[in-house]
Scaffold this motif. Structure first.
Motif, short mmCIF file in Angstrom:
data_model
loop_
_atom_site.label_atom_id
_atom_site.label_comp_id
_atom_site.label_asym_id
_atom_site.label_seq_id
_atom_site.Cartn_x
_atom_site.Cartn_y
_atom_site.Cartn_z
N THR A 285 0.87 -1.18 0.00
CA THR A 285 0.00 0.00 0.00
C THR A 285 0.91 1.23 0.00
O THR A 285 2.14 1.11 0.06
CB THR A 285 -0.90 0.02 1.26
N ALA A 286 0.29 2.39 -0.06
CA ALA A 286 1.09 3.62 -0.04
C ALA A 286 1.92 3.72 1.23
O ALA A 286 3.00 4.33 1.24
CB ALA A 286 0.17 4.83 -0.20
N GLU A 287 1.42 3.14 2.34
CA GLU A 287 2.14 3.21 3.60
C GLU A 287 3.20 2.12 3.72
O GLU A 287 4.29 2.35 4.30
CB GLU A 287 1.16 3.07 4.78
N THR A 288 2.92 0.92 3.22
CA THR A 288 3.84 -0.20 3.43
C THR A 288 4.92 -0.32 2.36
O THR A 288 5.99 -0.89 2.61
CB THR A 288 3.06 -1.53 3.47
N LEU A 289 4.68 0.20 1.15
CA LEU A 289 5.65 0.02 0.07
C LEU A 289 7.03 0.60 0.41
O LEU A 289 8.05 -0.05 0.11
CB LEU A 289 5.11 0.63 -1.23
N PRO A 290 7.12 1.80 1.02
CA PRO A 290 8.47 2.29 1.38
C PRO A 290 9.22 1.35 2.31
O PRO A 290 10.45 1.22 2.22
CB PRO A 290 8.18 3.64 2.06
N HIS A 291 8.50 0.64 3.19
CA HIS A 291 9.15 -0.31 4.08
C HIS A 291 9.58 -1.55 3.32
O HIS A 291 10.66 -2.12 3.59
CB HIS A 291 8.21 -0.68 5.23
N PHE A 292 8.75 -1.99 2.34
CA PHE A 292 9.13 -3.16 1.55
C PHE A 292 10.39 -2.89 0.73
O PHE A 292 11.18 -3.80 0.47
CB PHE A 292 7.98 -3.53 0.59
N ARG A 293 10.59 -1.65 0.33
CA ARG A 293 11.77 -1.32 -0.48
C ARG A 293 13.07 -1.50 0.30
O ARG A 293 14.15 -1.54 -0.29
CB ARG A 293 11.68 0.12 -0.99
#
Length: 631
Positions: A285-293
């Motif tokens: 999601t918009a919130e979780t994608l930066p953490h997945f990166r």
């Protein structure tokens, strides 16, 4: 006949009666096409009856996504990964019944070759014999008690505009308007001159006679049975008039082929990257994608792609929809327009399927031409989506056929389409958009466009009058398209004189769009043509077309000279589209003497042509021509 050794004995191998290239099976001789072999007449079977050894799958995601949406409207689901297959590859020296394209004998009516007999009979009433000294078999008709003669397939069949085909109803036609006799004995009499008006079928049992000309007329009283023998004898409802056609005539089969160039596709590359990381990105999601990166594997796979682009692809995969794509030719046009400038000594990478560079000639470009792009490497994938008979169905400006009821199906159960890959080269010529727009706004051009539209309206009314429900008729393309299409034909003829390829080996690809479409919605304006040549082999071509493209000025001059005067002038130059008794309603000043090219070179069946819009023509104001002055 050929022999080969196997386990200590000779095995007899029957050689095929004829050969067809794999690329031809996607166009001229596709499913439902009628083919004459040495001693047989056959109908090519549908995809359900193609037998494969090793399957050759062709990948072209842009074309697959483009076709999948349209085919879904008529209930055809296209495979995601295996949407296109090449026709089966067969070995002529060792033919096998387990590999190849299945065919069936068609038509089943035969005519006796004896001039004194000429009897019509079905194959089941004839005797099948071997030819002396050969394994080939042929049908024999018993003319009388002591005389026999060879029988050959009758050259006429019945067909309709929706693609259905059947044996012509000889029995009912011979007794048209009369009661059928109890002991019919049919004969096909072709007269002394062989003229079509003299050909008749007669019943020797009762004396009934009918001339075949009656079957060519509208409202002949014959109705199509909806037969689709290439699909295994399948029938469907049909209310079309049954037309008499010659099996080998050019109007017996019009393949509907949609193609796409293999160009870099960032959206597809991103989709593949997301699918590889799907177990992780399914929860993005918009919130979780930066953490997945922050995960090294994810970061490496998504490098260069923004979060918004990644999330849009994730959503598309979740909903089962393909990521949004630009229309086929719009995407190609943008890539050609933005091609980098050619550098001395620069060579195309061996592994790249597409490589194009802008070329700036030392003597400049002719007035009206904005830019020239040479493409030493092009890969084009062509896929057949259906076919029609009697009347061709023309594509839209993106080269796509709308899925109307006249599109005959290639199979009943398969989720793939026959396709072929063409490796070659091309020359992209882009006209100056500002000058094209100024030319379109001229009063003389608008009046000519009105005259061409009047011819189109006559053609459309006639088509709709005979059409069934759901007929898809392309809109009037406008003067811009007539200009581009006519220029393409003139350049094909001009360049072929120097490039080493025959004119029939050069193919057009039109990029045409006005600033607004027919509904008034804005779109990217396009005014360009691509002339290409290629082969279905893996090595492509020799570069002759590209080299001649660099000398575009001399070819435009030659094209100007070719179009200025036709051997049929003034008849050709003053042709009126709306009032033509020959029903050439879609052409202005165009004929076999000036603009027509081989059917394999033209996407539009030599329609929508008018050289008066390109060069000054006899009887027309010179201001009507885009190239009003010789370059």
């Amino acid at each position: 006949m050929a022999a080969r050794k196997g386990w200590g004995k000779k095995e007899v191998v029957h050689q095929p009666d004829g050969t067809i290239r794999r690329s031809q099976v996607v166009t001229t001789f596709g499913p439902g096409a009628m083919v004459d072999l040495i001693g047989d007449a056959i109908l090519v079977g549908g995809l359900d009856y193609w037998l494969y050894g090793a399957k050759t799958v062709i990948q072209e995601p842009r074309l697959r996504d483009h076709l999948a949406e349209r085919l879904q409207r008529i209930g055809i689901m296209l495979s995601f990964e295996n949407a296109f297959r090449e026709p089966p590859a067969c070995d002529d020296k060792a033919p096998s019944k387990q590999v190849g394209v299945s065919t069936l004998e068609f038509p089943q009516w035969f005519v006796c070759q004896s001039p004194s007999c000429r009897s019509l009979a079905m194959n089941k009433a004839l005797e099948l014999k071997r030819r002396p000294g050969s394994d080939d078999k042929h049908y024999v008709h018993q003319c009388n008690r002591s005389t026999t003669s060879e029988a050959i397939p009758v050259r006429f069949v019945g067909a309709c505009r929706r693609g259905h085909v059947q044996d012509f109803p000889w029995l009912s036609f011979a007794h048209l308007g009369k009661e059928r006799c109890g002991m019919p004995d049919l004969a096909l009499v072709e007269g002394k001159t062989g003229d079509f008006s003299e050909i008749k079928v007669e019943c020797r049992g009762c004396g009934a006679t009918s001339f075949l000309v009656a079957a060519m007329r509208k409202n002949s009283g014959l109705t199509c049975d909806g037969q689709r023998p290439w699909l295994g004898g399948d029938h469907e409802g049909c209310t079309e008039d049954l037309r008499l056609i010659v099996r080998t005539a050019s109007n017996s089969y019009f393949a509907q082929v949609t193609s796409a160039l293999s160009i870099p596709d960032e959206k597809r590359e991103l989709e593949e990257a997301v699918r590889k990381l799907w177990p992780t990105l399914v929860a993005a999601t918009a919130e979780t994608l930066p953490h997945f990166r922050k995960i090294p594997e994810v970061n490496a796979g998504l490098t260069g792609y923004g979060d918004d682009a990644v999330l849009s692809v994730v959503e598309a995969i979740k909903t089962g929809a393909a990521p949004p794509r630009e229309p086929l030719r719009t995407a190609e046009y943008k890539l050609f327009v933005n091609a980098p400038k050619e550098q001395p000594g620069e060579l195309p990478p061996r592994e790249e399927p597409f490589w194009a560079r802008r070329h700036d000639p030392e003597d400049g470009l002719p007035d009206g031409i904005h830019s020239l792009v040479v493409a030493p490497k092009l890969r084009e994938v062509r896929a057949q989506v259906g076919f029609t008979r009697i009347v061709p169905m023309m594509p839209d400006m993106q080269g796509t056929y709308e899925s109307g009821v006249r599109t005959a199906r290639l199979s009943l159960a398969q989720d793939w389409l026959p396709a072929t890959t063409i490796q070659g080269e091309g020359v992209f010529v882009r006209l100056d958009e500002a000058k094209v727009a100024a030319w379109e706004s001229k009063d003389v051009v608008r009046r000519r466009e009105d005259a061409l539209r009047a011819g189109y309206d006559v053609w459309r009314r006639d088509l709709e009058k005979r059409a069934g429900e759901g007929e898809a008729v392309p809109p009037f393309p406008g003067a811009r398209f007539y200009l581009l299409h006519s220029l393409a034909h003139l350049l094909i003829s001009a360049i072929s004189l120097e490039c080493g390829y025959a004119a029939s080996a050069i193919r057009e690809r039109i990029y045409c769009a006005r600033p607004t479409d027919e509904t008034g919605v804005g779109q990217l304006p396009m005014a360009a043509i691509l002339l290409s040549t290629g082969t279905s082999g893996s090595e492509g071509t020799l570069g002759g077309l590209v080299e001649q493209g660099r000398a575009i000025r001399s070819h435009v001059v030659r094209a100007w000279d070719l179009g200025a005067l036709c051997s049929s002038d003034p008849v050709c130059a003053l042709h009126s589209p709306a009032d033509d008794p020959a029903e050439r309603h879609l052409e202005g000043a165009a004929c076999h003497g000036c603009l027509y090219v081989a059917e394999c070179s033209c996407e539009w069946f030599n329609r929508y042509l008018d050289r008066a819009l390109v060069v000054p023509t006899l009887g027309h104001d010179a201001e009507l021509a885009f190239f009003s002055v010789r370059p």
